[in-house]
Enzyme design. Structure first.
Site, mmCIF file in Angstrom:
data_model
loop_
_atom_site.group_PDB
_atom_site.id
_atom_site.type_symbol
_atom_site.label_atom_id
_atom_site.label_comp_id
_atom_site.label_asym_id
_atom_site.label_seq_id
_atom_site.Cartn_x
_atom_site.Cartn_y
_atom_site.Cartn_z
ATOM 1 N N LEU A 54 16.538 107.318 114.591
ATOM 2 C CA LEU A 54 15.197 106.735 114.501
ATOM 3 C C LEU A 54 14.295 107.530 113.561
ATOM 4 C CD1 LEU A 54 14.686 105.813 118.266
ATOM 5 C CD2 LEU A 54 15.567 104.374 116.412
ATOM 6 N N ASP A 79 13.865 105.669 105.176
ATOM 7 C CA ASP A 79 13.241 106.285 106.342
ATOM 8 C C ASP A 79 11.841 106.781 106.024
ATOM 9 O OD1 ASP A 79 15.672 105.765 107.453
ATOM 10 O OD2 ASP A 79 16.295 107.864 107.613
ATOM 11 N N GLU A 113 14.140 116.011 101.758
ATOM 12 C CA GLU A 113 15.405 115.771 102.451
ATOM 13 C C GLU A 113 16.593 115.945 101.505
ATOM 14 O OE1 GLU A 113 16.751 114.317 106.396
ATOM 15 O OE2 GLU A 113 14.793 113.725 105.687
#
Length: 365
Positions: free
Chosen positions: A126, A173, A161
């Site tokens: 998530l 995301d 990231e």
């Protein structure tokens, strides 16, 4: 920003550093309704930023130039990181990377203190890490008086990231967390960053069910899929697999295994996202549910990123009355997203969690 949870971050900061923070910001997690592993292939995705599941970051002035003092209520842990440090496979890498991306010069002069809290479950697919990056970048922008464009924040967060943490993810995301509106789906072309809000399905809800199997995407499985997709691009003579369409499935079938299956998943998943957006626009819950089931089958058979536990949960979810169900997130465990008629949610959730005690409902949106 979720004002209902920001005092928790402020209280955590005050408890750790014996002074109130100057800034508190937050960012939501996300659930991906359709479009798995298409984002780093330049494809289409259909994520939804989550209501009430977010990461909260509180910031105040530091006392040592060049030093970031950070406390995580999630891990009940503190870290002291120098702005010059390299990543160390520690939870604080995400914070350090965001600070490096946005405020290296300022922190080199002054230092900074950061506390974070979250109710996005870790390892559920998530996007807790993306929410942490976005929340930290938002807080830093406010702290230093810099305007934060949501798309720019998403791009910076993805760079953290990719280039600092070492996770070769796409933009979905971070984009969903920074640009998306909680509770609303967003159709995103990850190559052009064109995006369109999608309507909700009246009389239906998406239930997010944690499978009880956590994942860590910096392990080999995810990076292997990225490498396989690049190899498939070379074999097919394209820049990205999303350059291909249904008419190319014949020549895709002629390349070596498993590259043929990886490419087929990307091509067919892009088409499912397009069809899913149309179904949402037309209020067609039956079609959207069918596309979710097809997506899970493609993840299982062509992309090979599901696990036996999530396969069984999807099968059982449908048997118990769900219109659609699929593993969501990067794969190898995590959560399911399930489409249900609103009146079925409570009974379905009770049956599933009783039958599978390791599971729990994370959210209903």
């Amino acid at each position: 920003m979720n004002a209902g949870t920001t005092p928790t971050a402020a209280e955590a900061f005050a408890a750790c550093f014996a002074q109130p923070p100057r800034v508190v910001a937050s960012a939501p997690g996300r659930v991906n309704l359709l479009g798995e592993h298409t984002d780093y292939n330049g494809g289409l995705v259909l994520p939804m930023a989550l209501r009430d599941l977010c990461v909260n970051v509180a910031i105040g002035a530091g006392d040592t130039p060049g030093v970031i003092d950070v406390y995580s209520d999630i891990f009940r842990d503190t870290a002291r990181r120098a702005i010059t440090e390299a990543p160390s496979s520690h939870w604080s890498d995400y914070v350090l990377g965001a600070v490096k991306a946005a405020a290296t010069e300022q922190v080199s002069r002054e230092g900074i203190r950061i506390a974070l809290t979250a109710n996005v479950p870790l390892g559920a697919g998530l996007s807790s890490s993306a929410a942490l990056e976005v929340a930290t970048l938002r807080a830093l922008a406010t702290f230093y008086g810099v305007e934060a464009d949501p798309v720019d924040v998403a791009l910076r967060a993805r760079s953290v990231e990719n280039d600092f943490v070492g996770m070769p993810c796409g933009i979905m995301d971070q984009f969903a967390s920074s640009v998306g509106q909680p509770g609303a789906a967003l159709m995103l072309d990850t190559r052009t960053l064109d995006h369109t809000p999608a309507p909700t399905l009246t009389g239906h809800r998406f239930v997010i069910l944690h499978s009880g199997v956590s994942h860590k995407l910096t392990e080999d499985g995810y990076a292997t899929r990225v490498a396989e997709c690049r190899a498939a691009c070379t074999a097919l003579g394209v820049e990205m697999l999303s350059d291909l369409g249904p008419a190319d499935l014949g020549r895709i079938a002629e390349i070596a295994s498993p590259l043929d299956r990886r490419a087929r998943h990307i091509v067919t998943e892009n088409r499912r996202v397009e069809a899913g957006f149309r179904a949402l626009t037309e209020g067609d819950s039956a079609t959207f549910g069918r596309l979710m089931v097809e997506s899970h089958a493609s993840q299982r058979d062509d992309y090979e990123i599901t696990v036996p536990e999530t396969d069984l949960l999807v099968e059982t979810a449908l048997t118990e009355g769900a219109l659609g169900a699929r593993q969501t997130g990067g794969g190898f465990g995590g959560a399911l997203v399930v489409l249900l008629a609103t009146e079925r949610v409570e009974d379905w959730s009770d049956k599933m969690t009783r039958a599978f005690p390791a599971t729990h409902v994370v959210a209903v949106t």
